[in-house]
Scaffold this motif. Structure first.
Motif, short mmCIF file in Angstrom:
data_model
loop_
_atom_site.label_atom_id
_atom_site.label_comp_id
_atom_site.label_asym_id
_atom_site.label_seq_id
_atom_site.Cartn_x
_atom_site.Cartn_y
_atom_site.Cartn_z
N VAL A 175 0.84 -1.20 0.00
CA VAL A 175 0.00 0.00 0.00
C VAL A 175 0.87 1.25 0.00
CG1 VAL A 175 -1.65 1.35 1.35
CG2 VAL A 175 -1.96 -1.12 1.12
N MET A 176 1.91 1.28 0.82
CA MET A 176 2.78 2.45 0.89
C MET A 176 3.49 2.68 -0.44
SD MET A 176 2.63 3.94 3.89
CE MET A 176 4.16 4.79 4.26
N GLU A 177 3.92 1.61 -1.10
CA GLU A 177 4.58 1.77 -2.40
C GLU A 177 3.60 2.25 -3.46
OE1 GLU A 177 6.93 -1.13 -5.42
OE2 GLU A 177 7.82 -0.75 -3.47
N ALA A 178 2.36 1.73 -3.42
CA ALA A 178 1.35 2.18 -4.39
C ALA A 178 1.03 3.66 -4.18
CB ALA A 178 0.08 1.33 -4.24
N LEU A 179 0.90 4.08 -2.93
CA LEU A 179 0.65 5.49 -2.64
C LEU A 179 1.82 6.36 -3.11
CD1 LEU A 179 -0.86 5.14 0.96
CD2 LEU A 179 -2.08 5.95 -1.08
N GLN A 180 3.02 5.88 -2.90
CA GLN A 180 4.22 6.62 -3.31
C GLN A 180 4.26 6.80 -4.82
OE1 GLN A 180 6.34 8.23 -1.60
NE2 GLN A 180 8.06 8.57 -2.98
#
Length: 291
Positions: A175-180
């Protein structure tokens, strides 16, 4: 035709002349100086002796390189202990998350959108100040902290949302990578709490990118994440050694010169390759024309 009329060299006579000249010299005073003069004219080579390391240096060196396994040993309570400690050391977050400008503390346990965010800070982005939200955990990540981070970042229009934990779940890292990748106005940055013991009960803590989540379809991605963590570990190890040398100026650390030289060379080579790659790969993916 020219004839050489000079007389031939008489080697026997030349040898006798040298012998006579040598006999006239006081060899005891000139060719073979006495021991007193020898001590004055001949420099004495100093004995090469390894510097003696102070007692306990090996133990302290081992402590520097030993990881902290239980963060609760040093921070019993997250809100009462770890959050204030980190709020006084925002430079650690700045270095770990690669902020261009320093962080300024706004407050801890700040009320935002019905939640309490652990740390609210500001930083200069371009020509204006932007909010930075920081959420931390002393255990494995959970959905509650993730939702709080996203909600508070949206509410204050943060430029950065930093999530600090001791362990990240794979789905949270995704999720954090997708948001980034897809949120252009806010950088979402996960960081792992890392530490190394110094002396006694004191510890020096740092933050580092977490291990990547498993990605069977993209092995290169995992290798690059591993390279990132290893490069950071080299930096931290050299900094710890620097501190140890400063604390023990009388100790001999020459055994490490070759290792330090090679670490520096590989870092230099890697930096050059990285620069070339960044020039080749665009910052944003090029959109293909759809015919």
């Amino acid at each position: 035709m020219t004839t050489d009329t000079s007389p031939a060299l008489d080697w026997t006579m030349l040898g006798q002349s040298f012998a006579a000249a040598h006999a006239e010299l006081d060899s005891s005073d000139y060719l073979l100086p006495d021991e007193a003069e020898a001590e004055q004219t001949t420099p004495v080579e100093p004995a090469v002796v390894d510097a003696i390391e102070p007692d306990g240096t090996d133990e302290r060196r081992a402590q520097w390189l030993r990881t902290v396994e239980n963060i609760r040993t040093y921070f019993g309570h997250e809100a009462a202990d770890f959050t204030p400690w980190l709020a006084r050391r925002l430079g650690i977050v700045q270095r770990a998350a690669w902020f261009e400008n320093p962080l300024t503390l706004v407050g801890t346990e700040q009320k935002v959108a019905g939640y309490r965010i652990d740390i609210l800070a500001k930083t200069q982005v371009g020509d204006r100040e932007r909010f930075v939200v920081i959420e931390n955990q002393l255990e494995r990540t959970d959905a509650d902290h993730l939702g709080r981070l996203i909600t508070c970042a949206a509410e204050v229009e943060a430029s950065h949302a930093v999530w600090i934990s001791t362990e990240f779940r794979d789905d949270h890292l995704k999720v954090m990578e997708a948001l980034q990748q897809h949120h252009r106005d806010c950088s979402f940055i996960p960081l792992i709490i890392n530490g190394a013991l110094t002396e006694g009960d004191r510890a020096v803590f740092d933050l580092t990118p977490p291990p990547t989540y498993p990605s069977p379809e993209d092995h290169l991605r995992e290798k690059l994440h591993l390279a990132l963590r290893q490069a950071r570990e080299v930096h931290l190890t050299l900094k710890r050694l620097e501190g140890l040398i400063s604390a023990n100026p009388e100790a001999d650390f020459t055994r490490y010169r070759r290792l330090i030289t090679e670490a520096g060379l590989w870092s230099y080579y890697a930096d050059g390759v990285a620069d070339r790659l960044l020039e080749t790969i665009p910052e944003e993916r090029r959109k293909q024309q759809v015919s």
